[in-house]
Design an enzyme around this catalytic site. Structure first.
Site, PDB file in Angstrom:
ATOM      1  N   ASN A  85      -3.667 -11.036   3.579  1.00  0.00           N
ATOM      2  CA  ASN A  85      -5.090 -10.975   3.934  1.00  0.00           C
ATOM      3  C   ASN A  85      -5.632 -12.368   4.246  1.00  0.00           C
ATOM      4  OD1 ASN A  85      -6.210  -8.248   3.990  1.00  0.00           O
ATOM      5  ND2 ASN A  85      -5.546  -8.128   1.849  1.00  0.00           N
ATOM      6  N   ASP A  89       1.283  -8.681   2.785  1.00  0.00           N
ATOM      7  CA  ASP A  89      -0.034  -8.692   3.420  1.00  0.00           C
ATOM      8  C   ASP A  89      -0.860  -9.678   2.610  1.00  0.00           C
ATOM      9  OD1 ASP A  89      -2.586  -8.323   4.354  1.00  0.00           O
ATOM     10  OD2 ASP A  89      -2.682  -6.173   3.926  1.00  0.00           O
ATOM     11  N   GLU A 119       0.846  -1.212   0.000  1.00  0.00           N
ATOM     12  CA  GLU A 119       0.000   0.000   0.000  1.00  0.00           C
ATOM     13  C   GLU A 119       0.876   1.255   0.000  1.00  0.00           C
ATOM     14  OE1 GLU A 119      -3.426   0.438   2.441  1.00  0.00           O
ATOM     15  OE2 GLU A 119      -4.053  -1.655   2.220  1.00  0.00           O
TER      16      GLU A 119
END
Length: 592
Positions: free
Chosen positions: A479, A477, A330
């Site tokens: 998730n 990440d 991100e």
């Protein structure tokens, strides 16, 4: 996507002063009693640039490289006439007696080695380093391709206790060899519109530092900062620039969630230990939405969600980890270019960026340049690779049986960033570093399974064809919780067709596949923390650093912040933590 706490912690809002850097270029250096005339001339470019000061006025001339020198000298001579005319006009306007005689053009010549350079010589050959330009009675020493700052900016927001990292880009020079001098304004809240405050030394400023990065103290709160920097390349130096911050240093938030973690990372890891960091830093495009402010993070003060504020915390946090390999998710494109790259470059790290397609954020991998050299990059968009790379043909055929699932997978812009780094301590070996951020939706477990299958097959191909024998460090990440199919595929190399994640979308006839990883089981280097993501309505472990245990051993896992530290301001992000995720940091022992 998740239920959030509706109650926000009552905190007084605070605003950071938004300002821009004021830049004051210094005069060209004097050499042996002569002023400098700088020439920028590169092979392959049609033009060259000649810069010098004439009667207090800066001249910047663009000429063809294949033009005869005589024409360039004639242009300089004509410039002296125009300059004299302007000065006479100025005197007339001030009431001085106007002279009737016309201005005479100055004699302009170029010398090299004591000999006059023929006017028939081409500009590209004539303007050599060390030549002497004579304009009337004034002589200039020619400096060709001198070190020059092409970008010089100070950050907008500055906090006491947090590093101030200028954005600097140099041409024909070396930032590591350049000179830096920091000043603090003596009297706060004083402003001058003159260029006097842009001088390197000024009675209104006090010397406070000589490093490329300056960390303000509480004594600097309310004061502006000034940086004088001279670009250098060995014994060669160029024109200094002076940067003055329009904003003042503000008070920091006090103890942050990562300060205690820095006690474990105060020193850089010694070879053959490699320190790895993986961190979702929360993209600004997500932090600034109405949904984030009112639903996702209602407990976080608005000023603490502002990018300038969070970047101060992120830069201090990352610098304090002293990582050798840093994988970030991100990452806004502008943040990578304008903030992270100049800051981490100052701390010895080089970085590469992978932008998500149709997005404004992506993945960034940084590596310590004293330990690693980038050999190659092998980034992919997972959905495109699934349909275009023959190594995924079998998986694509099976997925195509479920049109709905296939469509959802192909709509995703999820990327995999892969780089092969050479070990500078032992150039005969390399390491494969992978970084990704899988699909986020809670009901997207089946999509993430396919994404991970594509990623693993691509990594296997890179490791076999590009860097045989290189160990894998896989960060991101994901998730995915530890009981997910993705974790099982990584940790056990097999996911059965009956795994619940195949039914995560709630389809009546889910696509159920048995997935087999082309790689042996991987190890989660930081284990399975209770959570790496802590927001108002969700807490869970989503982030990992996976390694091949037969190549690397875990030497140290940096403890995560305590639960009390995480929840001091309800949840994350907060005034003392810049993201809704927590960085994973570990030291890996790479067998010699």
């Amino acid at each position: 996507m998740l239920n959030r706490l509706s109650a926000a912690l009552a905190l007084l809002p605070r605003r950071l002063l938004v300002s821009s850097t004021r830049t004051f270029p210094s005069s060209l250096p004097s050499l042996g009693g002569m002023e400098a005339a700088t020439v920028r001339c590169l092979p392959g470019e049609p033009k060259l640039t000649i810069s010098f000061r004439l009667n207090g006025s800066h001249k910047n001339m663009l000429r063809d490289q294949d033009e005869a020198l005589g024409r360039a000298l004639a242009r300089i001579s004509n410039a002296t006439v125009k300059n004299q005319s302007k000065r006479k006009k100025s005197k007339k306007n001030q009431g001085a007696e106007q002279q009737s005689t016309a201005a005479e053009p100055a004699v302009v010549k170029l010398f090299y080695g004591g000999e006059e350079v023929p006017e028939t010589a081409l500009n590209a050959e004539a303007w050599r380093d060390g030549a002497v330009l004579q304009v009337g009675d004034v002589r200039y020493c020619v400096q060709r391709n001198t070190p020059t700052f092409t970008t010089a900016e100070l950050p907008v927001a500055m906090l006491a206790g947090f590093p101030v990292c200028p954005k600097l880009e140099v041409e024909f020079g070396n930032l590591q060899q350049s000179e830096f001098t920091w000043f603090r304004e003596n009297s706060p809240n004083t402003r001058s519109d003159s260029a006097d405050e842009g001088s390197a030394q000024d009675a209104g400023w006090s010397l406070v530092g000589h490093e490329r990065v300056f960390v303000p103290s509480n004594q600097d709160i309310g004061h502006r900062l000034k940086l004088s920097s001279t670009p250098r390349d060995g014994s060669r130096s160029g024109q200094a620039v002076v940067l003055v911050s329009a904003g003042t240093v503000e008070a920091g938030p006090g103890v942050c969630t990562f300060d205690n973690r820095h006690a474990y990372t105060g020193k850089m890891a010694e070879w053959p230990t490699v320190r790895v960091v993986s961190y979702n830093i929360l993209a600004d495009i997500y932090a600034q939405t109405e949904l984030s402010r009112t639903v996702l993070y209602p407990y976080c003060p608005l000023y603490a969600l502002q990018l300038d504020y969070r970047q101060n915390l992120i830069k201090k946090e990352l610098a304090g980890y002293n990582g050798d390999i840093v994988c970030l998710q991100e990452v806004d494109k502008g943040v990578f270019v304008d903030s992270l790259t100049p800051a981490l470059d100052a701390f010895g790290l080089d970085g590469i960026f992978r932008l998500k397609e149709k997005q404004h954020e992506g993945l960034a991998t940084f590596y310590r340049r004293s330990k690693f050299r980038l050999l190659s990059s092998h980034d992919i968009t997972l959905s495109k690779a699934l349909t275009s790379d023959p190594i995924h043909a079998d998986l694509l055929e099976k997925i195509s049986a479920d049109a709905a699932l296939k469509e959802k997978i192909l709509q995703r812009s999820t990327s995999l960033q892969v780089c092969v780094l050479e070990d500078l301590n032992n150039p005969s070996r390399s390491i494969c570093v992978a970084n990704t951020h899988l699909y986020w939706h809670p009901k997207g477990g089946n999509i993430r399974l396919v994404q991970m299958a594509v990623a693993l097959h691509h990594l296997s191909h890179v490791m076999n064809e590009v860097s045989p024998g290189a160990p894998l460090v896989f960060c991101g990440d994901f998730n995915s919780s530890p009981n997910s199919g993705v974790f099982q595929l990584l940790n056990e190399s097999l996911v059965p067709s009956q795994h619940p994640d195949w039914s995560s979308s709630g389809l009546e006839e889910p696509c159920s596949l048995e997935l087999v990883s082309p790689l042996p089981p991987l190890l989660s280097a930081c284990g399975q923390p209770e959570y790496t993501n802590y927001v108002g309505g969700f807490q869970g472990c989503l982030d990992y650093i996976f390694i091949q245990p037969n190549h690397m051993k875990v030497k140290q896992v940096i403890p995560l912040p305590t639960h009390q530290e995480v929840t001091t301001y309800s949840a994350l992000p907060s005034v003392t933590h810049p993201s809704d995720h927590i960085a994973l940091v570990c030291d890996l022992l790479w067998s010699p």
